[in-house]
Motif scaffolding. Structure first.
Motif, PDB file in Angstrom:
ATOM      1  N   THR A   1      25.667 -35.939  26.628  1.00  0.00           N
ATOM      2  CA  THR A   1      26.544 -36.883  27.325  1.00  0.00           C
ATOM      3  C   THR A   1      26.073 -38.322  27.193  1.00  0.00           C
ATOM      4  O   THR A   1      24.884 -38.572  26.971  1.00  0.00           O
ATOM      5  CB  THR A   1      26.637 -36.504  28.826  1.00  0.00           C
ATOM      6  OG1 THR A   1      27.580 -37.377  29.454  1.00  0.00           O
ATOM      7  CG2 THR A   1      25.302 -36.660  29.517  1.00  0.00           C
ATOM      8  N   GLY A   2      27.019 -39.220  27.363  1.00  0.00           N
ATOM      9  CA  GLY A   2      26.677 -40.634  27.439  1.00  0.00           C
ATOM     10  C   GLY A   2      26.349 -41.028  28.869  1.00  0.00           C
ATOM     11  O   GLY A   2      25.786 -42.078  29.124  1.00  0.00           O
ATOM     12  N   HIS A   3      26.723 -40.145  29.826  1.00  0.00           N
ATOM     13  CA  HIS A   3      26.403 -40.400  31.231  1.00  0.00           C
ATOM     14  C   HIS A   3      24.935 -40.107  31.467  1.00  0.00           C
ATOM     15  O   HIS A   3      24.427 -39.117  30.999  1.00  0.00           O
ATOM     16  CB  HIS A   3      27.213 -39.475  32.145  1.00  0.00           C
ATOM     17  CG  HIS A   3      28.650 -39.841  32.213  1.00  0.00           C
ATOM     18  ND1 HIS A   3      29.098 -40.912  32.927  1.00  0.00           N
ATOM     19  CD2 HIS A   3      29.725 -39.294  31.629  1.00  0.00           C
ATOM     20  CE1 HIS A   3      30.409 -40.993  32.785  1.00  0.00           C
ATOM     21  NE2 HIS A   3      30.818 -40.019  31.998  1.00  0.00           N
TER      22      HIS A   3
ATOM     23  N   ILE B   1      20.832 -36.954  26.492  1.00  0.00           N
ATOM     24  CA  ILE B   1      21.585 -38.192  26.724  1.00  0.00           C
ATOM     25  C   ILE B   1      21.790 -38.924  25.389  1.00  0.00           C
ATOM     26  O   ILE B   1      20.848 -39.111  24.626  1.00  0.00           O
ATOM     27  CB  ILE B   1      20.813 -39.129  27.691  1.00  0.00           C
ATOM     28  CG1 ILE B   1      20.398 -38.387  28.973  1.00  0.00           C
ATOM     29  CG2 ILE B   1      21.643 -40.374  28.014  1.00  0.00           C
ATOM     30  CD1 ILE B   1      21.501 -38.012  29.890  1.00  0.00           C
ATOM     31  N   LYS B   2      23.040 -39.328  25.143  1.00  0.00           N
ATOM     32  CA  LYS B   2      23.362 -40.115  23.945  1.00  0.00           C
ATOM     33  C   LYS B   2      22.898 -41.560  24.118  1.00  0.00           C
ATOM     34  O   LYS B   2      23.019 -42.078  25.232  1.00  0.00           O
ATOM     35  CB  LYS B   2      24.870 -40.153  23.713  1.00  0.00           C
ATOM     36  CG  LYS B   2      25.508 -38.879  23.274  1.00  0.00           C
ATOM     37  CD  LYS B   2      27.003 -39.191  23.106  1.00  0.00           C
ATOM     38  CE  LYS B   2      27.806 -37.972  22.797  1.00  0.00           C
ATOM     39  NZ  LYS B   2      29.258 -38.265  22.762  1.00  0.00           N
ATOM     40  N   PRO B   3      22.520 -42.257  23.081  1.00  0.00           N
ATOM     41  CA  PRO B   3      22.194 -41.735  21.749  1.00  0.00           C
ATOM     42  C   PRO B   3      20.821 -41.056  21.769  1.00  0.00           C
ATOM     43  O   PRO B   3      19.970 -41.415  22.579  1.00  0.00           O
ATOM     44  CB  PRO B   3      22.188 -43.000  20.884  1.00  0.00           C
ATOM     45  CG  PRO B   3      21.924 -44.126  21.816  1.00  0.00           C
ATOM     46  CD  PRO B   3      22.426 -43.725  23.151  1.00  0.00           C
ATOM     47  N   PHE B   4      20.640 -40.111  20.874  1.00  0.00           N
ATOM     48  CA  PHE B   4      19.370 -39.356  20.864  1.00  0.00           C
ATOM     49  C   PHE B   4      18.848 -39.266  19.432  1.00  0.00           C
ATOM     50  O   PHE B   4      19.574 -39.545  18.475  1.00  0.00           O
ATOM     51  CB  PHE B   4      19.580 -37.958  21.436  1.00  0.00           C
ATOM     52  CG  PHE B   4      20.713 -37.199  20.786  1.00  0.00           C
ATOM     53  CD1 PHE B   4      20.540 -36.549  19.580  1.00  0.00           C
ATOM     54  CD2 PHE B   4      21.965 -37.149  21.391  1.00  0.00           C
ATOM     55  CE1 PHE B   4      21.589 -35.861  18.973  1.00  0.00           C
ATOM     56  CE2 PHE B   4      23.022 -36.466  20.796  1.00  0.00           C
ATOM     57  CZ  PHE B   4      22.828 -35.823  19.585  1.00  0.00           C
TER      58      PHE B   4
ATOM     59  N   PHE C   1      31.203 -39.190  15.363  1.00  0.00           N
ATOM     60  CA  PHE C   1      29.891 -38.765  15.856  1.00  0.00           C
ATOM     61  C   PHE C   1      29.617 -37.318  15.445  1.00  0.00           C
ATOM     62  O   PHE C   1      28.578 -36.994  14.881  1.00  0.00           O
ATOM     63  CB  PHE C   1      29.847 -38.913  17.386  1.00  0.00           C
ATOM     64  CG  PHE C   1      28.641 -38.289  18.020  1.00  0.00           C
ATOM     65  CD1 PHE C   1      27.418 -38.941  17.996  1.00  0.00           C
ATOM     66  CD2 PHE C   1      28.724 -37.050  18.633  1.00  0.00           C
ATOM     67  CE1 PHE C   1      26.293 -38.359  18.569  1.00  0.00           C
ATOM     68  CE2 PHE C   1      27.608 -36.462  19.216  1.00  0.00           C
ATOM     69  CZ  PHE C   1      26.393 -37.128  19.179  1.00  0.00           C
TER      70      PHE C   1
ATOM     71  N   ILE D   1      17.805 -37.130  16.300  1.00  0.00           N
ATOM     72  CA  ILE D   1      18.257 -35.816  15.827  1.00  0.00           C
ATOM     73  C   ILE D   1      17.124 -34.784  15.878  1.00  0.00           C
ATOM     74  O   ILE D   1      17.359 -33.602  16.096  1.00  0.00           O
ATOM     75  CB  ILE D   1      18.880 -35.895  14.412  1.00  0.00           C
ATOM     76  CG1 ILE D   1      19.613 -34.587  14.134  1.00  0.00           C
ATOM     77  CG2 ILE D   1      17.846 -36.235  13.357  1.00  0.00           C
ATOM     78  CD1 ILE D   1      20.689 -34.649  13.130  1.00  0.00           C
TER      79      ILE D   1
END
Lengths: 117, 227
Positions: free
Chosen positions: A79-81, A99-102, A12, A104
């Motif tokens: 974060t993925g949270h 927050i992931k995914p984002f 990532f 770019i």
């Protein structure tokens, strides 16, 4: 603009660094928070993008330690949270929390916003 | 509902919630990796269209990476599905090695697992009549503790041995700590409901869970999945 990316997911963080460099943002990356502490010296990086959940030291603690090394550095937490509580905690520490995914473009906009570009 | 049963159900919800948090977090991580890799791929192709050289090896590396991540996500979803099925029957003939394997897979989603090597050293064949869901919950709690209390070798060695119809699961490599830190009352109540016994050998850093061939008088027997 030079930034440091810290995330324990190597694929990532390396892909993100390449994509940022294609947009004219020089990005170094590390996967270990302790390595980030060794890399940062006053004035070396304008901003750091930190994963919240990392083994050994979370992004919030890392931010506090990096800010002691370079008080001018700006921070974005990633974060993925996605819980409201995590968001509240994160926003007390930094200007931006993603927050992931984002996309770019969102990250680039925020980085440029931090540097006033 | 009795107070004991209420506490047990509470522990079950906590375990299920924690496992789901780890799973969803990991899936988000994998999606983020795929998203970044695809984004990079897309941008390299766009640059190639504008005349920049594009190495086939680079493209192959990125597509292989995406396939790896799809496999990783599939494994996580498979674990999630197996956990969901662990309440198909509350008390049933249970393959302990299978439960141990799934608890280990779920525990490896915890970021703490990246700083310690926790692995199944030996796994004998053990089939007992128990509650697989709460057994997962108990083993998950023990692994959570063990990963954070690893000794200087930084490895937790897990073994499963059959004994007189029942079995013993051992966790070696835990750092010596003052008496009483673990197991707490929460692990003890789960163990009691599973008619199990937890012992901690502080000197050798080994925690053992002794499981009988079948549940004794346990409130878990009153649970039913029939609706």
């Amino acid at each position: 603009m030079k930034v440091l990316l810290v995330d324990d997911e190597k694929k990532f963080v390396s892909a993100l660094a390449q994509r940022l460099s294609l947009r004219g943002i020089e990005a170094d990356w590390v996967t270990d928070p302790t390595e980030a502490l060794e890399r940062v010296t006053p004035g070396k990086y304008e901003a750091a993008v930190l994963d919240v959940k990392m083994p050994g030291m979370d992004g919030i603690e890392l931010r506090r330690r990096l800010a002691k090394i370079d008080p001018t550095m700006k921070f974005i937490l990633v974060t993925g949270h996605g819980s409201d509580r995590d968001y509240d905690v994160g926003m007390k520490e930094v200007s931006y929390y993603i927050i992931k995914p984002f996309k770019i473009e969102d990250l680039v906009d925020k980085l440029r916003g931090l540097s006033g570009q | 509902m009795s107070e004991t049963m209420g506490k047990l159900c509470g522990e079950g919800f906590i375990f299920f919630s924690r496992a789901n948090r780890l799973i969803s977090h990991e899936l988000k991580n994998v999606l983020a990796i795929i998203s970044e890799t695809l984004g990079l791929l897309d941008e390299l192709v766009a640059l190639w269209e504008k005349g920049r050289t594009l190495e086939p090896g680079k493209l192959q590396g990125l597509t292989s990476s995406i396939l790896e991540d799809v496999t990783r996500a599939n494994g996580i979803i498979r674990s999630m599905n197996r956990l969901a099925h662990s309440v198909d029957e509350f008390v049933t003939e249970t393959d302990v090695a299978e439960v141990l394997g799934l608890a280990l897979e779920l525990s490896r989603l915890d970021s703490a697992s990246k700083r310690i090597n926790m692995y199944l050293e030996t796994a004998g064949e053990a089939v007992i009549s128990t509650c697989p869901f709460f057994l997962h919950g108990l083993l998950f709690r023990i692994m959570h503790y063990a990963m954070r209390r690893g000794g200087p070798e930084r490895e937790i060695r897990i073994s499963l041995e059959t004994e007189g119809g029942g079995c013993t699961i051992s966790f070696g490599g835990i750092a010596p700590v003052g008496g009483g830190e673990f197991p707490t009352g929460r692990e003890q109540s789960l163990a009691e409901a599973l008619s199990a016994r937890i012992t901690m050998d502080v000197a050798s850093g080994t925690l053992r869970v002794v499981l009988p061939r079948a549940l004794g008088r346990s409130p878990l027997r009153s649970l039913s999945t029939q609706v």
